[in-house]
Motif scaffolding. Structure first.
Motif, PDB file in Angstrom:
ATOM      1  N   LEU A  32       0.822  -1.207   0.000  1.00  0.00           N
ATOM      2  CA  LEU A  32       0.000   0.000   0.000  1.00  0.00           C
ATOM      3  C   LEU A  32       0.857   1.258   0.000  1.00  0.00           C
ATOM      4  O   LEU A  32       0.479   2.274  -0.596  1.00  0.00           O
ATOM      5  CB  LEU A  32      -0.938  -0.005   1.210  1.00  0.00           C
ATOM      6  N   LEU A  33       2.001   1.209   0.643  1.00  0.00           N
ATOM      7  CA  LEU A  33       2.917   2.348   0.642  1.00  0.00           C
ATOM      8  C   LEU A  33       3.452   2.614  -0.762  1.00  0.00           C
ATOM      9  O   LEU A  33       3.550   3.775  -1.187  1.00  0.00           O
ATOM     10  CB  LEU A  33       4.066   2.084   1.610  1.00  0.00           C
ATOM     11  N   VAL A  34       3.760   1.559  -1.491  1.00  0.00           N
ATOM     12  CA  VAL A  34       4.212   1.721  -2.872  1.00  0.00           C
ATOM     13  C   VAL A  34       3.105   2.334  -3.720  1.00  0.00           C
ATOM     14  O   VAL A  34       3.349   3.225  -4.540  1.00  0.00           O
ATOM     15  CB  VAL A  34       4.676   0.362  -3.455  1.00  0.00           C
ATOM     16  N   VAL A  35       1.874   1.902  -3.525  1.00  0.00           N
ATOM     17  CA  VAL A  35       0.746   2.468  -4.272  1.00  0.00           C
ATOM     18  C   VAL A  35       0.580   3.939  -3.936  1.00  0.00           C
ATOM     19  O   VAL A  35       0.350   4.770  -4.813  1.00  0.00           O
ATOM     20  CB  VAL A  35      -0.552   1.680  -3.981  1.00  0.00           C
ATOM     21  N   ASP A  36       0.723   4.313  -2.668  1.00  0.00           N
ATOM     22  CA  ASP A  36       0.572   5.716  -2.277  1.00  0.00           C
ATOM     23  C   ASP A  36       1.680   6.591  -2.830  1.00  0.00           C
ATOM     24  O   ASP A  36       1.444   7.743  -3.196  1.00  0.00           O
ATOM     25  CB  ASP A  36       0.534   5.846  -0.757  1.00  0.00           C
ATOM     26  N   THR A  37       2.894   6.097  -2.875  1.00  0.00           N
ATOM     27  CA  THR A  37       4.002   6.945  -3.317  1.00  0.00           C
ATOM     28  C   THR A  37       4.129   7.007  -4.831  1.00  0.00           C
ATOM     29  O   THR A  37       4.535   8.033  -5.365  1.00  0.00           O
ATOM     30  CB  THR A  37       5.341   6.469  -2.725  1.00  0.00           C
ATOM     31  N   THR A  38       3.785   5.936  -5.529  1.00  0.00           N
ATOM     32  CA  THR A  38       3.944   5.936  -6.984  1.00  0.00           C
ATOM     33  C   THR A  38       2.644   6.157  -7.737  1.00  0.00           C
ATOM     34  O   THR A  38       2.675   6.587  -8.881  1.00  0.00           O
ATOM     35  CB  THR A  38       4.553   4.603  -7.457  1.00  0.00           C
TER      36      THR A  38
ATOM     37  N   LYS B 245       0.820   3.796  -8.715  1.00  0.00           N
ATOM     38  CA  LYS B 245       0.654   2.623  -9.563  1.00  0.00           C
ATOM     39  C   LYS B 245       0.595   1.388  -8.685  1.00  0.00           C
ATOM     40  O   LYS B 245       1.243   1.363  -7.655  1.00  0.00           O
ATOM     41  CB  LYS B 245       1.825   2.500 -10.529  1.00  0.00           C
ATOM     42  N   PRO B 246      -0.100   0.393  -8.981  1.00  0.00           N
ATOM     43  CA  PRO B 246      -0.961   0.131 -10.124  1.00  0.00           C
ATOM     44  C   PRO B 246      -2.291   0.871 -10.002  1.00  0.00           C
ATOM     45  O   PRO B 246      -2.798   1.089  -8.911  1.00  0.00           O
ATOM     46  CB  PRO B 246      -1.167  -1.381 -10.102  1.00  0.00           C
ATOM     47  N   ASN B 247      -2.820   1.235 -11.137  1.00  0.00           N
ATOM     48  CA  ASN B 247      -4.041   2.047 -11.167  1.00  0.00           C
ATOM     49  C   ASN B 247      -5.269   1.301 -10.665  1.00  0.00           C
ATOM     50  O   ASN B 247      -6.191   1.923 -10.157  1.00  0.00           O
ATOM     51  CB  ASN B 247      -4.298   2.553 -12.584  1.00  0.00           C
ATOM     52  N   PHE B 248      -5.295  -0.025 -10.805  1.00  0.00           N
ATOM     53  CA  PHE B 248      -6.483  -0.752 -10.376  1.00  0.00           C
ATOM     54  C   PHE B 248      -6.667  -0.731  -8.869  1.00  0.00           C
ATOM     55  O   PHE B 248      -7.767  -0.916  -8.387  1.00  0.00           O
ATOM     56  CB  PHE B 248      -6.478  -2.198 -10.907  1.00  0.00           C
TER      57      PHE B 248
ATOM     58  N   ARG C  64      -7.512   3.444  -7.784  1.00  0.00           N
ATOM     59  CA  ARG C  64      -8.822   4.024  -8.096  1.00  0.00           C
ATOM     60  C   ARG C  64      -9.835   3.784  -6.978  1.00  0.00           C
ATOM     61  O   ARG C  64     -10.876   4.406  -6.957  1.00  0.00           O
ATOM     62  CB  ARG C  64      -9.328   3.486  -9.412  1.00  0.00           C
ATOM     63  N   TYR C  65      -9.545   2.893  -6.037  1.00  0.00           N
ATOM     64  CA  TYR C  65     -10.452   2.627  -4.919  1.00  0.00           C
ATOM     65  C   TYR C  65     -10.091   3.420  -3.673  1.00  0.00           C
ATOM     66  O   TYR C  65     -10.558   3.115  -2.592  1.00  0.00           O
ATOM     67  CB  TYR C  65     -10.465   1.135  -4.580  1.00  0.00           C
ATOM     68  N   ARG C  66      -9.260   4.415  -3.801  1.00  0.00           N
ATOM     69  CA  ARG C  66      -8.874   5.219  -2.658  1.00  0.00           C
ATOM     70  C   ARG C  66     -10.073   6.006  -2.151  1.00  0.00           C
ATOM     71  O   ARG C  66     -10.945   6.417  -2.911  1.00  0.00           O
ATOM     72  CB  ARG C  66      -7.760   6.173  -3.051  1.00  0.00           C
TER      73      ARG C  66
END
Length: 114
Positions: free
Chosen positions: A75-81, A83-86, A89-91
């Motif tokens: 989740l940290l990688v998703v927040d900083t980058t 990506k991935p978009n799938f 988009r549920y943030r």
């Protein structure tokens, strides 16, 4: 009122039948395995005999910490980058906490990459 009683009654009957079936299958499974789990636990205790603090450290501290950081690291990688978009988009707060872009934080100062 009659319809509600029928629906609730049949739902309760189905739930009890399902619960009894699950209980029956679990009892058959545990009975079939005999003392397998007890033997495994005793083997683990004899492995760490006299050093129960190691068992505590591994089982109560290391394993939960590993699971926590492996999931939240993703989740940290998703927040900083972003990506991935799938996943992003549920943030809950869309538009908040987006990646910084081309600026990097270094020693408490923001430095432009340009």
């Amino acid at each position: 009122m009659r319809r509600t009683a029928f629906i609730l009654g049949s739902g309760l009957l189905s739930f009890v039948a399902f619960w009894n079936s699950v209980t029956w299958h679990l009892q058959r499974f545990w009975g079939a395995s005999g003392y397998f789990w007890q033997a495994q636990w005793e083997r683990l205790l004899t492995t760490f005999e006299g050093k129960e603090w190691i068992l505590f450290f591994i089982g109560a501290i290391q394993v939960p910490c590993l699971f926590f950081w492996s999931f939240n690291g993703l989740l940290l990688v998703v927040d900083t980058t972003g990506k991935p978009n799938f996943i992003s988009r549920y943030r809950i707060q869309v538009g908040k906490n987006e990646p910084a872009g081309e600026t990097w934080s270094h020693n408490g100062m923001e430095v432009n990459k340009e």
